[in-house]
Scaffold this motif. Structure first.
Motif, PDB file in Angstrom:
ATOM      1  N   TYR A  78       0.410  -1.564  -0.279  1.00 30.70           N
ATOM      2  CA  TYR A  78       0.026   0.100   0.057  1.00 30.70           C
ATOM      3  C   TYR A  78       0.861   0.782  -0.025  1.00 30.70           C
ATOM      4  N   LYS A 114       3.127  -2.401  10.537  1.00 36.95           N
ATOM      5  CA  LYS A 114       2.948  -2.338   9.408  1.00 36.95           C
ATOM      6  C   LYS A 114       1.465  -3.598   9.764  1.00 36.95           C
ATOM      7  N   THR A 141      -6.462   5.157  -1.570  1.00 37.49           N
ATOM      8  CA  THR A 141      -6.033   4.808  -3.207  1.00 37.49           C
ATOM      9  C   THR A 141      -5.241   5.650  -3.885  1.00 37.49           C
ATOM     10  N   HIS A 171       2.438   5.160  -0.940  1.00 37.75           N
ATOM     11  CA  HIS A 171       1.876   5.967  -1.795  1.00 37.75           C
ATOM     12  C   HIS A 171       3.406   6.212  -2.460  1.00 37.75           C
ATOM     13  N   VAL A 221      -1.129   1.013   9.542  1.00 40.56           N
ATOM     14  CA  VAL A 221      -1.846   1.859   8.313  1.00 40.56           C
ATOM     15  C   VAL A 221      -2.740   0.476   8.393  1.00 40.56           C
ATOM     16  N   TYR A 279      -6.288   3.127   5.077  1.00 43.17           N
ATOM     17  CA  TYR A 279      -5.965   2.611   3.916  1.00 43.17           C
ATOM     18  C   TYR A 279      -6.700   3.463   2.520  1.00 43.17           C
ATOM     19  N   VAL A 304      -5.579  -1.443   6.173  1.00 43.78           N
ATOM     20  CA  VAL A 304      -5.849  -2.200   4.958  1.00 43.78           C
ATOM     21  C   VAL A 304      -6.795  -3.304   5.460  1.00 43.78           C
TER      22      VAL A 304
END
Length: 268
Positions: A45, A150, A222, A47, A187, A220, A189
């Motif tokens: 994920y 994570k 996109t 960015h 994060v 999370y 997700v």
């Protein structure tokens, strides 16, 4: 003050992807943010995939070579805006360039116009307890750390990030030993790191660290997908929808409750 040492620090060169003049989510206050070039992790994920590749041995390739002095000059141009902030170094992975970041942080502390607060934003991808001395000078000059956890699941961590979970856990132990204020970030997700069991496990991990001053559960999103498209990289989480922010807040409470229970077990 070691003026000779400070002079040497400002000449140290690092590889930087970019800088941001007015960061507001990278530590306390408004901050000057330095994005280092290069990261060994491949988080699904991420960015900032444009910060992954390291420069070549001959100094060519992605990123820009910059001295500590040049970065401090950029900071000083807007010093009044950083009154309650400071400098944050992120990435990429800043701990992949520990000598450079250590020099920057030392020079920031010794700045002629006044001491600058230093913050390290890291996933600990290059840290190991067996070689902690490699990072001692950097941590000596670090006022605060933003540490990414994570996932609490070692197997999932390897799948999700391409590296073992031990790096972050060992750095967390070292930061706790040193008493460096640390804000932990996770994060959330959908379908990967959003179960209550996962979030409670994160809470138990940080329950062993008395230096933790905050916990951020980041939903999370996109938004980084466009970078993958531009770079011609297949987006790993294609089809995964953005995390519901309200649910992320609920899961943060699950983690905080688990942390409180763990601290109670330890008599804290």
């Amino acid at each position: 003050m070691d003026t000779e040492g400070c002079a040497r620090d400002v000449d140290v060169v690092g590889r930087v992807h970019s800088t941001e003049s007015f960061g507001t989510v990278d530590g306390p206050g408004t901050r000057f943010v330095v994005f280092c070039q290069g990261c060994p992790m491949r988080c699904q994920y991420c960015h900032n995939p444009d910060t992954w590749e390291f420069a070549r041995v001959d100094g060519t390739g992605p990123g820009t070579s910059v001295t500590v002095g040049e970065l401090l000059e950029r900071y000083e141009r807007n010093r009044p805006f950083y009154r309650t902030g400071g400098i944050t170094v992120t990435g990429g992975e800043p701990m992949a360039q520990p000598d450079f970041v250590a020099a920057l942080f030392r020079a920031a502390h010794a700045a002629p116009a006044g001491r600058i607060h230093t913050c390290l934003d890291t996933s600990a991808a290059t840290f190991s307890a067996a070689h902690a001395d490699r990072f001692s000078a950097l941590l000596d000059a670090t006022d605060m750390v933003l540490l990414d956890i994570k996932t609490s699941d070692p197997a999932l961590h390897e799948t999700l990030c391409g590296l073992p979970a031990s790096h972050a856990l060992e750095l967390g132990d070292e930061l706790a030993r040193r008493g460096i204020p640390t804000l932990v970030r996770h994060v959330v997700v959908p379908g990967l790191t959003d179960s209550e069991e996962e979030c409670a496990a994160v809470g138990r991990i940080i329950g062993d660290w008395d230096n933790v001053v905050g916990l951020d559960f980041l939903p999370y999103h996109t938004l980084g997908k466009t970078k993958y498209d531009k770079l011609g990289i297949e987006y790993p989480l294609k089809g995964v929808k953005a995390m519901n922010a309200a649910r992320a807040k609920e899961l943060r409470q699950v983690a905080l409750l688990a942390r409180a229970r763990r601290r109670a077990e330890r008599g804290k």
